[in-house]
Write a protein that holds these residues in place. Structure first.
Motif, PDB file in Angstrom:
ATOM      1  N   UNK A 112     -31.802 -14.877  20.553  1.00  0.00           N
ATOM      2  CA  UNK A 112     -31.329 -13.502  20.719  1.00  0.00           C
ATOM      3  C   UNK A 112     -30.967 -12.931  19.356  1.00  0.00           C
ATOM      4  N   UNK A 113     -30.729 -11.634  19.345  1.00  0.00           N
ATOM      5  CA  UNK A 113     -30.302 -10.976  18.112  1.00  0.00           C
ATOM      6  C   UNK A 113     -28.776 -10.849  18.102  1.00  0.00           C
ATOM      7  N   UNK A 114     -28.169 -10.787  16.918  1.00  0.00           N
ATOM      8  CA  UNK A 114     -26.720 -10.591  16.844  1.00  0.00           C
ATOM      9  C   UNK A 114     -26.307  -9.357  17.648  1.00  0.00           C
ATOM     10  N   UNK A 115     -25.264  -9.500  18.445  1.00  0.00           N
ATOM     11  CA  UNK A 115     -24.782  -8.388  19.250  1.00  0.00           C
ATOM     12  C   UNK A 115     -25.371  -8.339  20.647  1.00  0.00           C
ATOM     13  N   UNK A 116     -26.323  -9.212  20.933  1.00  0.00           N
ATOM     14  CA  UNK A 116     -26.882  -9.243  22.288  1.00  0.00           C
ATOM     15  C   UNK A 116     -25.964 -10.012  23.235  1.00  0.00           C
ATOM     16  N   UNK A 117     -26.113  -9.716  24.495  1.00  0.00           N
ATOM     17  CA  UNK A 117     -25.298 -10.344  25.536  1.00  0.00           C
ATOM     18  C   UNK A 117     -26.130 -11.325  26.338  1.00  0.00           C
ATOM     19  N   UNK A 118     -25.533 -12.470  26.624  1.00  0.00           N
ATOM     20  CA  UNK A 118     -26.155 -13.476  27.481  1.00  0.00           C
ATOM     21  C   UNK A 118     -25.379 -13.519  28.790  1.00  0.00           C
ATOM     22  N   UNK A 119     -26.108 -13.553  29.897  1.00  0.00           N
ATOM     23  CA  UNK A 119     -25.460 -13.623  31.206  1.00  0.00           C
ATOM     24  C   UNK A 119     -25.980 -14.837  31.974  1.00  0.00           C
ATOM     25  N   UNK A 120     -25.052 -15.709  32.364  1.00  0.00           N
ATOM     26  CA  UNK A 120     -25.400 -16.852  33.209  1.00  0.00           C
ATOM     27  C   UNK A 120     -25.104 -16.493  34.647  1.00  0.00           C
ATOM     28  N   UNK A 121     -26.011 -16.850  35.542  1.00  0.00           N
ATOM     29  CA  UNK A 121     -25.782 -16.645  36.973  1.00  0.00           C
ATOM     30  C   UNK A 121     -26.106 -17.940  37.704  1.00  0.00           C
ATOM     31  N   UNK A 122     -25.206 -18.344  38.578  1.00  0.00           N
ATOM     32  CA  UNK A 122     -25.436 -19.567  39.332  1.00  0.00           C
ATOM     33  C   UNK A 122     -26.387 -19.297  40.494  1.00  0.00           C
ATOM     34  N   UNK A 123     -27.627 -19.785  40.358  1.00  0.00           N
ATOM     35  CA  UNK A 123     -28.653 -19.606  41.398  1.00  0.00           C
ATOM     36  C   UNK A 123     -28.793 -20.850  42.257  1.00  0.00           C
ATOM     37  N   UNK A 124     -27.877 -21.776  42.075  1.00  0.00           N
ATOM     38  CA  UNK A 124     -27.931 -23.057  42.785  1.00  0.00           C
ATOM     39  C   UNK A 124     -26.966 -22.989  43.962  1.00  0.00           C
ATOM     40  N   UNK A 125     -27.514 -22.974  45.177  1.00  0.00           N
ATOM     41  CA  UNK A 125     -26.664 -22.834  46.380  1.00  0.00           C
ATOM     42  C   UNK A 125     -25.763 -24.039  46.596  1.00  0.00           C
ATOM     43  N   UNK A 126     -26.136 -25.163  46.005  1.00  0.00           N
ATOM     44  CA  UNK A 126     -25.436 -26.399  46.343  1.00  0.00           C
ATOM     45  C   UNK A 126     -24.395 -26.871  45.349  1.00  0.00           C
ATOM     46  N   UNK A 127     -24.151 -26.127  44.273  1.00  0.00           N
ATOM     47  CA  UNK A 127     -23.286 -26.638  43.211  1.00  0.00           C
ATOM     48  C   UNK A 127     -22.534 -25.517  42.512  1.00  0.00           C
ATOM     49  N   UNK A 128     -21.365 -25.850  41.985  1.00  0.00           N
ATOM     50  CA  UNK A 128     -20.687 -24.983  41.027  1.00  0.00           C
ATOM     51  C   UNK A 128     -21.065 -25.457  39.632  1.00  0.00           C
ATOM     52  N   UNK A 129     -21.223 -24.515  38.707  1.00  0.00           N
ATOM     53  CA  UNK A 129     -21.613 -24.857  37.340  1.00  0.00           C
ATOM     54  C   UNK A 129     -20.745 -24.062  36.364  1.00  0.00           C
ATOM     55  N   UNK A 130     -20.748 -24.515  35.106  1.00  0.00           N
ATOM     56  CA  UNK A 130     -20.084 -23.745  34.049  1.00  0.00           C
ATOM     57  C   UNK A 130     -21.034 -23.586  32.868  1.00  0.00           C
ATOM     58  N   UNK A 131     -20.775 -22.598  32.052  1.00  0.00           N
ATOM     59  CA  UNK A 131     -21.401 -22.458  30.734  1.00  0.00           C
ATOM     60  C   UNK A 131     -20.248 -22.523  29.735  1.00  0.00           C
ATOM     61  N   UNK A 132     -20.153 -23.642  29.047  1.00  0.00           N
ATOM     62  CA  UNK A 132     -18.991 -23.944  28.217  1.00  0.00           C
ATOM     63  C   UNK A 132     -19.443 -24.317  26.810  1.00  0.00           C
ATOM     64  N   UNK A 133     -18.977 -23.578  25.829  1.00  0.00           N
ATOM     65  CA  UNK A 133     -19.414 -23.809  24.450  1.00  0.00           C
ATOM     66  C   UNK A 133     -18.874 -25.137  23.926  1.00  0.00           C
ATOM     67  N   UNK A 180     -17.294 -17.939  15.049  1.00  0.00           N
ATOM     68  CA  UNK A 180     -17.650 -17.528  16.413  1.00  0.00           C
ATOM     69  C   UNK A 180     -16.582 -18.027  17.387  1.00  0.00           C
ATOM     70  N   UNK A 181     -16.365 -17.242  18.416  1.00  0.00           N
ATOM     71  CA  UNK A 181     -15.307 -17.537  19.382  1.00  0.00           C
ATOM     72  C   UNK A 181     -15.858 -18.400  20.517  1.00  0.00           C
ATOM     73  N   UNK A 182     -15.222 -19.536  20.790  1.00  0.00           N
ATOM     74  CA  UNK A 182     -15.704 -20.371  21.895  1.00  0.00           C
ATOM     75  C   UNK A 182     -15.643 -19.635  23.230  1.00  0.00           C
ATOM     76  N   UNK A 183     -16.622 -19.885  24.064  1.00  0.00           N
ATOM     77  CA  UNK A 183     -16.625 -19.267  25.401  1.00  0.00           C
ATOM     78  C   UNK A 183     -16.607 -20.351  26.470  1.00  0.00           C
ATOM     79  N   UNK A 184     -16.092 -19.992  27.627  1.00  0.00           N
ATOM     80  CA  UNK A 184     -16.080 -20.907  28.768  1.00  0.00           C
ATOM     81  C   UNK A 184     -16.064 -20.068  30.040  1.00  0.00           C
ATOM     82  N   UNK A 185     -17.085 -20.239  30.842  1.00  0.00           N
ATOM     83  CA  UNK A 185     -17.219 -19.402  32.045  1.00  0.00           C
ATOM     84  C   UNK A 185     -16.226 -19.803  33.139  1.00  0.00           C
TER      85      UNK A 185
END
Ligand SMILES: [Cu+2]
Length: 171
Positions: A52-73, A89-94
């Motif tokens: 991606x380019x600087x300033x772009x946004x990333x969006x995670x979506x859980x498409x898995x009906x059977x599990x909970x997931x995280x996106x954790x830096x 850069x600032x750490x992220x955690x969904x």
């Protein structure tokens, strides 16, 4: 969690408004799905490598009906994991995303961002984002450190991400 998300989003908006027209065109949200087989035998990020380019946004979506997931830096702030993101850069955690829930973060600092799914890291559910301006090259990979081989093998090669822009696992 909510408050932190809000602050990040606010920062992202500020960044968007300050972008040049060229970057604004590339400023669309990049979607990453959290996927899993119905029987839970395999889980993954799709795509697991994106450019991606600087300033772009990333969006995670859980498409898995059977599990909970995280996106954790990868960052010490996140469960004491080794830092695998650019300086400044600032750490992220969904936090846990239930099916159909989303989380997004805007990444402004160029470099490599590695992230994992908290419950599935040891199953190799990890991903990598390269934030790069169009002319930018020369991103060094992070040392393996004491991450196990399964996890290291889960990261796509920087060169492949730069060459192809988006990488999906064979399912
Ligand atoms: Cu997961």
């Amino acid at each position: 969690m909510e408050r932190r998300n809000f602050l990040w989003w606010g920062g992202g908006m500020a960044a968007v408004f300050s972008l040049s027209p060229r970057l604004a065109i590339g400023g669309s949200v990049v979607e990453i799905a959290m996927q899993g087989r119905p029987d839970g035998s395999k889980v993954w990020f799709d795509p697991y490598g994106v450019l991606i380019q600087p300033g772009q946004t990333v969006r995670w979506t859980n498409k898995d009906k059977g599990n909970a997931h995280t996106a954790t830096a990868y960052a010490l702030e996140n469960y004491d994991h080794p830092r695998r993101m650019p300086e400044g850069a600032k750490p992220f955690d969904s936090d846990y995303l239930l099916p159909d829930e989303s989380f997004e973060v805007t990444l402004d600092v160029p470099g490599l961002y590695d992230y994992f799914c908290l419950p599935h890291e040891l199953s190799g559910m990890v991903g990598r984002i390269v934030v790069a301006a169009p002319e930018q090259t020369g991103f060094a990979d992070y040392p393996d450190g004491d991450l196990n081989a399964e996890i290291i093998a889960g990261f796509p090669a920087v060169t492949d991400i730069l060459a192809r822009g988006s990488l999906q696992k064979d399912e």
